[in-house]
Design an enzyme around this catalytic site. Structure first.
Site, short mmCIF file in Angstrom:
data_model
loop_
_atom_site.label_atom_id
_atom_site.label_comp_id
_atom_site.label_asym_id
_atom_site.label_seq_id
_atom_site.Cartn_x
_atom_site.Cartn_y
_atom_site.Cartn_z
CD GLU A 167 -2.96 -1.18 2.25
OE1 GLU A 167 -2.56 -0.73 3.34
OE2 GLU A 167 -4.06 -1.71 2.10
CD GLU A 216 4.94 -20.86 11.65
OE1 GLU A 216 4.97 -21.09 12.88
OE2 GLU A 216 4.06 -20.18 11.11
#
Length: 299
Positions: free
Chosen positions: A84, A115
């Site tokens: 953004e 992960e």
């Protein structure tokens, strides 16, 4: 594998022990009550967040980059915040980057197994050529994610500034990062589901961090986005309205000025207020480091 049950993010919330018995209204009320802890956690970490803003702004002003890295929800939030920045602040895509375990595919499909690889986190930073100019923000709700730990270790080895965001106290999970932001929102309504309060508080802190850094970098005048990238009709309309609101120009005059200034709101404002020609205005803005207020005040 070592148990994670002692972690604050994994504990059972006493307020939701009978969650499956709650009415819809009781569920809403409980979530509202629990989410109230999010702002309390941010307030408690305000000094660390402010330090993160200052060191990140300094690094980016010196040619560095901001890189978020995480897995699962934490990683997705970093990718979202990074994505953004270009449309909001007209920054190049490489300035703020989000790195997610599993890459783009993990944005829409769970890949939490990825992960667990410490070396993959380190490799991700190697691939991006992280240097001492950069800031690396490791995000891990429970603090134990090996992927993030590997990234922090590699970033430190390369001399980068490291920031660690977690929702567990430091005594439960220490880290080697230069700066710790601990957001203690407490156990989740749904035990262990850190996409809830932990995800919410992380999103808010990333909002604060990136927006404040861009303010420091001169991307904002007053509370207006003056470095907005005019890439569609909505953003062009916003740009024109900003010019009209901040000046004495009519809408048609604002449109003409924006076109003369290559759709750059900040340049248009400076040209209008300074009376300079476009090229001279651009040079003066660049000399002021892109800070409109500094350029206007002749600093």
């Amino acid at each position: 594998m070592e148990s994670r049950g002692h972690l604050l993010t994994e504990q059972s919330n006493p307020n939701s022990q009978e969650l499956d018995r709650f009415s819809s209204l009781e569920l809403v009320d409980l979530f509202v009550e629990e989410d109230g802890r999010v702002l309390q956690a941010i307030t408690a970490a305000r000094e660390a967040i402010a330090q993160a803003i200052d060191c990140t702004a300094q690094a980016l002003a010196g040619g560095g980059r901001l890189l978020y890295i995480g897995a699962g929800t934490s990683g997705r939030l970093g990718v979202l915040d990074a994505a953004e920045c270009p449309p909001t602040f007209c920054t190049p895509p490489e300035l703020v980057q989000g790195i997610l375990a599993g890459g783009e595919a993990a944005l829409v499909r769970s890949s939490e197994a990825l992960e667990d690889r410490f070396e993959d986190g380190a490799l991700a930073l190697v691939e991006r050529g992280v240097t001492a100019q950069d800031v690396v923000v490791g995000i891990s709700a429970g603090g134990t994610t090996p992927y993030v730990q590997g990234a922090i270790a590699e970033a430190r080895q390369r001399g980068a500034t490291t920031i660690f965001i977690a929702c567990v106290p430091i005594e439960q999970v220490p880290s080697q990062a230069d700066l710790e932001i601990r957001l203690l929102v407490g156990p989740e309504v749904l035990a262990g589901s850190t996409r809830l309060k932990a995800g919410t508080v992380t999103k808010l802190v990333l909002n604060i961090l990136s927006t404040s850094v861009m303010v420091k970098l001169g991307k904002v005048y007053g509370n207006r986005m003056v470095d907005v990238s005019v890439t569609n009709q909505k953003l062009r309309d916003r740009a024109i309205r900003t010019l009209v609101d901040l000046t004495d120009l009519s809408r048609s005059e604002a449109e003409s000025l924006l076109d003369r200034c290559q759709q750059r709101v900040k340049l248009a404002l400076f040209v209008h207020w300074s009376g300079l020609e476009v090229e001279e205005g651009r040079s003066r803005l660049e000399a002021a480091g892109g800070h409109l207020r500094k350029a206007l005040e002749g600093e």
